[in-house]
Design an enzyme around this catalytic site. Structure first.
Site, PDB file in Angstrom:
ATOM      1  N   ARG A  42     -17.592  -0.270   6.366  1.00 15.35           N
ATOM      2  CA  ARG A  42     -18.720  -0.802   5.581  1.00 15.35           C
ATOM      3  C   ARG A  42     -19.406  -1.923   6.343  1.00 15.35           C
ATOM      4  O   ARG A  42     -20.595  -2.174   6.202  1.00 15.35           O
ATOM      5  CB  ARG A  42     -18.209  -1.310   4.220  1.00 15.35           C
ATOM      6  N   GLU A  52       0.834  -1.203   0.000  1.00 10.00           N
ATOM      7  CA  GLU A  52       0.000   0.000   0.000  1.00 10.00           C
ATOM      8  C   GLU A  52       0.866   1.248   0.000  1.00 10.00           C
ATOM      9  O   GLU A  52       1.848   1.339   0.720  1.00 10.00           O
ATOM     10  CB  GLU A  52      -0.905   0.014   1.238  1.00 10.00           C
ATOM     11  N   HIS A 110      -1.422  -5.652   1.597  1.00  9.45           N
ATOM     12  CA  HIS A 110      -2.647  -6.466   1.535  1.00  9.45           C
ATOM     13  C   HIS A 110      -2.368  -7.732   0.728  1.00  9.45           C
ATOM     14  O   HIS A 110      -1.637  -7.688  -0.270  1.00  9.45           O
ATOM     15  CB  HIS A 110      -3.773  -5.679   0.848  1.00  9.45           C
ATOM     16  N   CYS A 141      -7.594  -2.198   8.383  1.00  8.44           N
ATOM     17  CA  CYS A 141      -6.240  -2.237   7.816  1.00  8.44           C
ATOM     18  C   CYS A 141      -5.697  -0.829   7.595  1.00  8.44           C
ATOM     19  O   CYS A 141      -4.575  -0.508   7.995  1.00  8.44           O
ATOM     20  CB  CYS A 141      -6.213  -3.029   6.506  1.00  8.44           C
TER      21      CYS A 141
HETATM   22  N1  PCA Z   1      -8.380  -6.964   6.361  1.00 12.12           N
HETATM   23  C1  PCA Z   1      -9.250  -5.889   6.748  1.00 12.12           C
HETATM   24  C2  PCA Z   1      -9.073  -5.726   8.229  1.00 12.12           C
HETATM   25  C3  PCA Z   1      -8.353  -6.935   8.697  1.00 12.12           C
HETATM   26  C4  PCA Z   1      -7.893  -7.591   7.458  1.00 12.12           C
HETATM   27  O1  PCA Z   1      -7.156  -8.590   7.419  1.00 12.12           O
HETATM   28  C5  PCA Z   1      -9.023  -4.607   5.939  1.00 12.12           C
HETATM   29  O2  PCA Z   1      -8.574  -4.699   4.780  1.00 12.12           O
HETATM   30  O3  PCA Z   1      -9.276  -3.530   6.438  1.00 12.12           O
END
Ligand code: PCA
Length: 219
Positions: free
Chosen positions: A93, A83, A171, A146
């Site tokens: 959401r 990111e 991610h 996240c």
């Molecule tokens: N993904 C979520 C929160 C925890 C995770 O593993 C997100 O993308 O915000």
């Protein structure tokens, strides 16, 4: 003798009715790994607004890491996605694991609108692709937990600067067993995602200045 430098890798608890979270599965597999003279420590974070940043702060206080890489699940993405930016917004959401669902609230009241990752995200994408692992830069970490922990991490680094400390967020996709419940959804094997995090850590420790390669998107 000085303590070995440490790297903090975090994953998340499962959320949204999932039985597991690939981020914790992959991060956990690297606990104790030695890389570039540093020791990797894996920690599991609650998928809860507020609590996640507190847990991260406690882990950073205990470990005094030189590199912090937080990892989370992005169901529906097909690639490993470092990111670029964390924004100062919580906008759920869905509710988190404690039933909290903030709407349009700042992560840190009065904090800057955004922080950039201080990881070499382009070099990480380059090295992942060279290792045969699909990867792209992402320009949004969303507005759920996240992005929240990513913003909390970068705010802490900005306000408690420690020499050489860098941080960022990656991610990762669903595991195949998760995607099997959502026909058509992309997924990636755990071994591939674990290897991807090895590459990301090694590159983040080795590359001081990011490379100038395209990683942008038109929209
Ligand atoms: N993904 C979520 C929160 C925890 C995770 O593993 C997100 O993308 O915000």
């Amino acid at each position: 003798m000085a303590r070995r430098p440490s790297v903090l890798l975090t994953g998340f608890d499962p959320f949204d009715r999932e039985a597991l979270n690939p981020s914790w599965e992959a991060v956990h597999a690297l606990d104790g790994w030695q890389c570039g003279g540093a020791t990797v420590h894996a920690r599991r974070m609650p998928c809860v607004f507020g609590d996640a940043i507190e847990a991260l702060g406690r882990a950073m206080d205990a470990l005094q890491p030189r590199l912090v890489l937080c990892v989370g699940q992005a169901g529906g993405r097909a690639e490993i996605t470092p990111e670029r930016v964390a924004i100062n917004i919580d906008d759920g959401r869905i509710a988190d694991n404690a039933g909290r669902q903030p709407i349009d609230r700042p992560v840190v009241p009065g904090g800057p609108a955004a922080y950039f990752s201080t990881l070499p995200i382009k070099a990480i994408v380059r090295d992942l692709r060279a290792a045969g692992i699909p990867a792209s830069v992402s320009n949004t970490a969303g507005t759920f937990v996240c992005n929240h922990i990513f913003y909390g991490l970068m705010h802490r680094i900005a306000t408690h600067p420690a020499p050489g400390l860098r941080g960022g967020f990656i991610h990762i996709p669903y595991l195949p067993e998760q995607a099997a419940r959502f026909p058509g959804a992309p997924s990636m094997a755990l071994a591939t995602m674990t290897e991807a995090l090895r590459v990301a850590v090694a590159t983040a420790l080795a590359v001081e200045k990011d490379v100038a390669e395209t990683g942008g998107q038109l929209h």
